[in-house]
Design a protein around this motif. Structure first.
Motif, PDB file in Angstrom:
ATOM      1  N   ARG A   1      35.083  38.063  50.449  1.00  0.00           N
ATOM      2  CA  ARG A   1      36.329  38.315  49.710  1.00  0.00           C
ATOM      3  C   ARG A   1      36.005  38.857  48.323  1.00  0.00           C
ATOM      4  N   TYR A   2      34.966  38.310  47.700  1.00  0.00           N
ATOM      5  CA  TYR A   2      34.388  38.881  46.478  1.00  0.00           C
ATOM      6  C   TYR A   2      32.910  39.110  46.748  1.00  0.00           C
ATOM      7  N   ARG A   3      32.411  40.243  46.331  1.00  0.00           N
ATOM      8  CA  ARG A   3      31.009  40.583  46.549  1.00  0.00           C
ATOM      9  C   ARG A   3      30.486  41.422  45.389  1.00  0.00           C
ATOM     10  N   ASP A   4      29.195  41.235  45.096  1.00  0.00           N
ATOM     11  CA  ASP A   4      28.542  42.021  44.056  1.00  0.00           C
ATOM     12  C   ASP A   4      27.045  41.788  44.155  1.00  0.00           C
ATOM     13  N   LYS A   5      26.296  42.287  43.178  1.00  0.00           N
ATOM     14  CA  LYS A   5      24.839  42.155  43.246  1.00  0.00           C
ATOM     15  C   LYS A   5      24.368  40.749  42.917  1.00  0.00           C
ATOM     16  N   ASN A   6      25.185  39.977  42.226  1.00  0.00           N
ATOM     17  CA  ASN A   6      24.765  38.639  41.808  1.00  0.00           C
ATOM     18  C   ASN A   6      25.893  37.639  42.045  1.00  0.00           C
ATOM     19  N   MET A   7      25.511  36.429  42.412  1.00  0.00           N
ATOM     20  CA  MET A   7      26.490  35.363  42.598  1.00  0.00           C
ATOM     21  C   MET A   7      25.858  34.019  42.279  1.00  0.00           C
ATOM     22  N   ILE A   8      26.651  33.155  41.649  1.00  0.00           N
ATOM     23  CA  ILE A   8      26.308  31.741  41.472  1.00  0.00           C
ATOM     24  C   ILE A   8      27.454  30.925  42.050  1.00  0.00           C
ATOM     25  N   ALA A   9      27.129  29.958  42.892  1.00  0.00           N
ATOM     26  CA  ALA A   9      28.148  29.116  43.509  1.00  0.00           C
ATOM     27  C   ALA A   9      27.672  27.669  43.496  1.00  0.00           C
ATOM     28  N   ALA A  10      28.639  26.744  43.459  1.00  0.00           N
ATOM     29  CA  ALA A  10      28.321  25.319  43.501  1.00  0.00           C
ATOM     30  C   ALA A  10      29.436  24.601  44.247  1.00  0.00           C
ATOM     31  N   GLN A  11      29.066  23.514  44.922  1.00  0.00           N
ATOM     32  CA  GLN A  11      30.071  22.708  45.603  1.00  0.00           C
ATOM     33  C   GLN A  11      29.631  21.250  45.623  1.00  0.00           C
ATOM     34  N   VAL A  12      30.618  20.382  45.726  1.00  0.00           N
ATOM     35  CA  VAL A  12      30.375  18.946  45.847  1.00  0.00           C
ATOM     36  C   VAL A  12      31.261  18.427  46.968  1.00  0.00           C
ATOM     37  N   GLU A  13      30.750  17.434  47.712  1.00  0.00           N
ATOM     38  CA  GLU A  13      31.482  16.926  48.876  1.00  0.00           C
ATOM     39  C   GLU A  13      31.226  15.434  49.031  1.00  0.00           C
ATOM     40  N   HIS A  14      32.301  14.697  49.300  1.00  0.00           N
ATOM     41  CA  HIS A  14      32.150  13.285  49.640  1.00  0.00           C
ATOM     42  C   HIS A  14      32.496  13.104  51.111  1.00  0.00           C
ATOM     43  N   ARG A  15      31.628  12.377  51.835  1.00  0.00           N
ATOM     44  CA  ARG A  15      31.762  12.220  53.278  1.00  0.00           C
ATOM     45  C   ARG A  15      31.896  10.742  53.647  1.00  0.00           C
ATOM     46  N   TRP A  16      32.881  10.450  54.502  1.00  0.00           N
ATOM     47  CA  TRP A  16      33.047   9.122  55.082  1.00  0.00           C
ATOM     48  C   TRP A  16      32.608   9.220  56.545  1.00  0.00           C
TER      49      TRP A  16
END
Length: 378
Positions: A290-305
């Protein structure tokens, strides 16, 4: 807005107790259902499961697929790490088809580690342009055949630390670029078809024991790939990839996990090999690219039961993430950070192996997207 919904037919019957009245006296089908949702494999022995899926998306119509999962431990030794090979094949009512294969294979005593994926598909790609700023909502449609083979062959140098060569082969052919009615895009590099071959190396730290459901551990990868005509690539470019994942038990059943992911590319890069925001693993809720370019930084956090305290098989997850793309590292801007968040349902597919099927819904500025896969997103 693209909405992709995969409905896990087989396990919906198991979830809601519908199998008995639907199956009637068909003992063979009942046996098949029981075998699929049970986990009677002895410890150390290979386990194999497969199940049907159904999906719908506007550009594909209905999609019919089969997913399969092979689990094993080297030399059938339970002290070795759990290896997995996943495969997913599909066809659509519009004549599209594909085969995906992912592997994480550990050798005896972790001396070798094979980590990779393969994709072959005739499937439309949605193109919203290149860059971090918002583009027209209606995408172009790039209908193409796509082939990807990426594999790391890693050797243990000290416990949990691996190093080795990496190869990446990607081919896009039989392409057709279809512009939307209300907006014209400049055709990006690679839309007439492209073959690119990259060679490089990867350094991986991995102390996970169960790749598909990590209860505690750390995974980190730093890799470099160079694409050049001398090795069969149509374009000359290079890339550095960073992937760090950490897992922390908050109770015997619950896990808090986080991930930081980065792509940093330079050179003449075809549109399909730029850093792509979105997909089933990180930035769920956004269409991949959906968004694209030469550089990307991504982060995610998830809590699992995993599972709930009142259930032996059902669990859930809640997640949130953010990412940004840019043409240069120096041009990353907080102005273009894209957020996402979502929730998911879990079902314990392999009780002896502690592996779940996940059904996630991610929400973004474009609306919801749905994902059904075996194993956690990261």
């Amino acid at each position: 807005m693209l909405m992709l919904q995969r409905i896990f037919l087989l396990f919906l019957m198991g979830f809601f107790g519908l199998s008995a009245p639907l199956l009637g006296q068909d003992s063979r089908f009942k046996s098949f259902i029981k075998k699929t949702i049970s986990d009677t494999t002895a410890p150390g022995k290979p386990s194999y499961r497969f199940y049907p899926t159904l999906a719908y998306a506007p550009e594909t119509s209905f999609e019919f697929g089969v997913s399969s999962l092979l689990l094993f431990q080297a030399k059938n030794d339970t002290l070795n790490r759990l290896s997995e090979v996943q495969a997913f094949g599909f066809v659509t009512m519009n004549g599209q088809y594909g085969l995906w294969i992912d592997n994480a294979i550990y050798g005896d005593q972790d001396n070798w580690f094979l980590l990779g994926r393969m994709r072959f598909q005739k499937f439309p790609l949605l193109y919203y342009g290149i860059g971090p700023s918002p583009s027209a909502k209606e995408p172009a449609l790039i209908d193409a055949n796509y082939l990807l083979f990426r594999q790391r062959v890693l050797r243990k140098i000290i416990p949990n630390l691996f190093i080795g060569p990496e190869i990446d082969y990607q081919q896009l052919y039989n392409t057709a670029f279809k512009q939307p009615e209300n907006h014209l895009y400049d055709k990006p590099l690679g839309t007439n078809g492209t073959i690119n071959v990259g060679l490089g190396a990867a350094l991986v730290y991995d102390n996970r024991h169960n790749v598909l459901n990590v209860r505690k551990g750390l995974f980190g990868e730093l890799s470099f790939l160079q694409y050049h005509p001398r090795i069969g690539s149509q374009y000359t470019f290079h890339g550095v990839n960073l992937d760090v994942r950490s897992y922390h038990p908050t109770s015997p059943r619950n896990v808090l996990a986080w991930q930081v992911y980065g792509n940093f590319y330079g050179g003449n890069i075809p549109f399909n090999q730029l850093a792509l925001m979105g997909g089933e693993m990180i930035m769920r809720g956004y269409y991949s690219g959906r968004y694209r370019d030469k550089n990307m930084i991504a982060a995610q956090v998830e809590h699992r039961w995993l599972p709930f305290g009142f259930s032996k098989r059902f669990g859930a997850a809640a997640f949130a993430g953010a990412a940004v793309v840019a043409p240069k590292i120096s041009e990353f801007s907080t102005q273009y950070i894209r957020p996402t968040a979502g929730v998911g349902l879990r079902y314990l597919l392999f009780p002896r192996r502690d592996i779940y099927v996940r059904l996630d819904v991610g929400f973004s500025e474009d609306g919801p997207n749905f994902y059904l896969f075996t194993g956690e997103a990261f």
